[in-house]
Design an enzyme around this catalytic site. Structure first.
Site: not given
Length: 450
Positions: A356, A221
């Site tokens: 996802h 991230k």
């Protein structure tokens, strides 16, 4: 298939307190509580259908309320009639003349649709004693196409084109089914080490552990600050190397404007990420196109889709050349049927599917969808995200071995949750039963941890 009638339904608001340890933390969602808006379809048989939609806490109850409205349209329906013409059934479920006003085909009502449609697939699979992926693998091209509502996407692909494409893949399908049964259809990638809230020591430990476990694709991230992200990506490359076959991806979770995304990613390009995921607003088709064009000389692709609301938006992302990677979400889209439509469009335009899967229940769902894509539609191996959290709450959890998903063989769609887990984490829950009624929950309930 013996006759089965849907006699009722229940929704359950299940929330896991992941905000306490920052699991799932990113630049946009600093402290989410991974949650399931859960749907159970009751029948006059021994089987029940289980589906869910993933959220991250507050608002999960709103999705549950919407599930009740959508599921009510199935009460009294025979399963055989629902699956005989799936495309017609799907259109029936989205076409309530009043409910569609709060969509249409997007937002909370579409999240609810995903849970309900997936519960029907789970029920159907159980009555056939097959996993969902195998139902689709055993379909003829014509049967696959009848699962889809082609309204709004025939400018991208027609039913006739879809049948022809699927027929081309028939030749090698038996071999690919065998590969799936040998657990070699879905390579996994991991995000477990990459959450934004994790410290350096934890990040290093998890990177080493996942590398030793056979992973070769790793996601981190980003989006907090350039300096911090350069430091974290430097740590990742220190452990993974640049020339050892280990692939790095980064995910910004929509925090940037288009110019910011371009500038920011140029500053991270030396770490050679395969793609930047969700660099800007998930609704900005032209923005994604501009970012993709700007980053192409740097060898960085653009991925998005976890917040893409329906097949129409995916049509635009794919046809305009705005993305390099198509990240379908198993329950933000309207269940299996709408996913099948997106798989076809992605195949036609040469965009790989990388679903996802970063949420409770999502790996359980998406292992079926990636298997379908490989076996039935694209015929090409891709990768699928695996987040190693909360699998212990499912009757048939997803499993990774030697870097591959173990292809599900149990009947159903793999998201049936253990009753004791639902009871323990139901919100607000029963006093003395639910974790949410204990003192441990007070930091979250009082807003101290969110």
């Amino acid at each position: 298939m013996s006759e089965v009638t849907i006699t009722g339904f229940r929704s359950r608001d299940v929330r896991f307190p992941t905000s306490l340890d920052k699991t799932g933390s990113d630049a946009m969602n600093a402290a989410g509580d991974y949650s399931a808006a859960y749907c159970i379809l009751e029948t006059d048989s021994a089987h029940s259908g289980h589906g869910m939609t993933f959220t991250i806490g507050r608002g999960n109850d709103i999705v549950c309320a919407a599930i009740n409205h959508v599921a009510d349209r199935l009460k009294g329906k025979k399963l055989s009639s629902l699956v005989a013409d799936w495309g017609k059934t799907w259109r029936y479920l989205v076409n309530d003349s009043q409910l569609r006003w709060i969509g249409p085909e997007k937002g909370v009502i579409h999240l609810a649709l995903g849970a309900v449609v997936n519960a029907v697939w789970d029920l159907w699979a159980k009555t056939l004693n097959k996993p969902v992926w195998r139902i689709v693998a055993d379909m003829t091209p014509e049967e696959y196409v009848r699962c889809i509502d082609f309204r709004y996407i025939t400018d991208a692909i027609t039913p006739e084109e879809a049948v022809a494409m699927l027929r081309e893949q028939e030749a090698g399908k038996a071999k690919r089914i065998e590969e799936a049964l040998q657990n070699r259809a879905v390579p996994a990638y991991t995000t477990s080490a990459g959450w934004l809230g994790y410290g350096e020591d934890k990040m290093k430990q998890l990177l080493r552990e996942t590398l030793a476990a056979g992973y070769r694709h790793f996601k981190v991230k980003v989006g907090g600050s350039v300096e911090e992200d350069r430091r974290r990506l430097g740590i990742a490359r220190e452990i993974l190397g640049f020339d050892k076959g280990n692939v790095l991806m980064v995910d910004a979770n929509q925090v940037w404007s288009v110019p910011e995304a371009i500038d920011y990613m140029k500053q991270l390009s030396e770490y050679k990420p395969w793609f930047i995921e969700e660099p800007t607003s998930p609704d900005d088709i032209m923005g994604h196109k501009a970012i993709r064009d700007a980053l192409k000389p740097y060898g960085i692709g653009v991925a998005t889709g976890e917040m893409c609301q329906n097949r129409v938006m995916f049509k635009q992302l794919i046809m305009t050349g705005a993305i390099d990677i198509c990240q379908i979400d198993a329950c933000r889209l309207g269940g299996v049927n709408e996913v099948l439509a997106v798989l076809l469009m992605a195949k036609k335009y040469g965009v790989p599917i990388v679903p996802h899967s970063g949420g409770v229940g999502l790996p359980e769902y998406t292992q079926h969808l990636s298997t379908i894509d490989y076996v039935v539609v694209s015929g090409k191996l891709s990768v699928l995200e695996f987040v190693d959290h909360l699998h212990e709450h499912f009757l048939h959890p997803s499993v990774i071995k030697d870097g591959y998903y173990q292809t599900p063989t149990e009947a159903g769609y793999s998201v049936e949750m253990k009753p004791e887990s639902m009871d323990k984490y139901e919100y607000p829950g029963k006093k003395g039963v639910s974790w949410w009624t204990t003192d441990e929950a007070l930091p979250i309930l009082n807003g101290e941890k969110i």
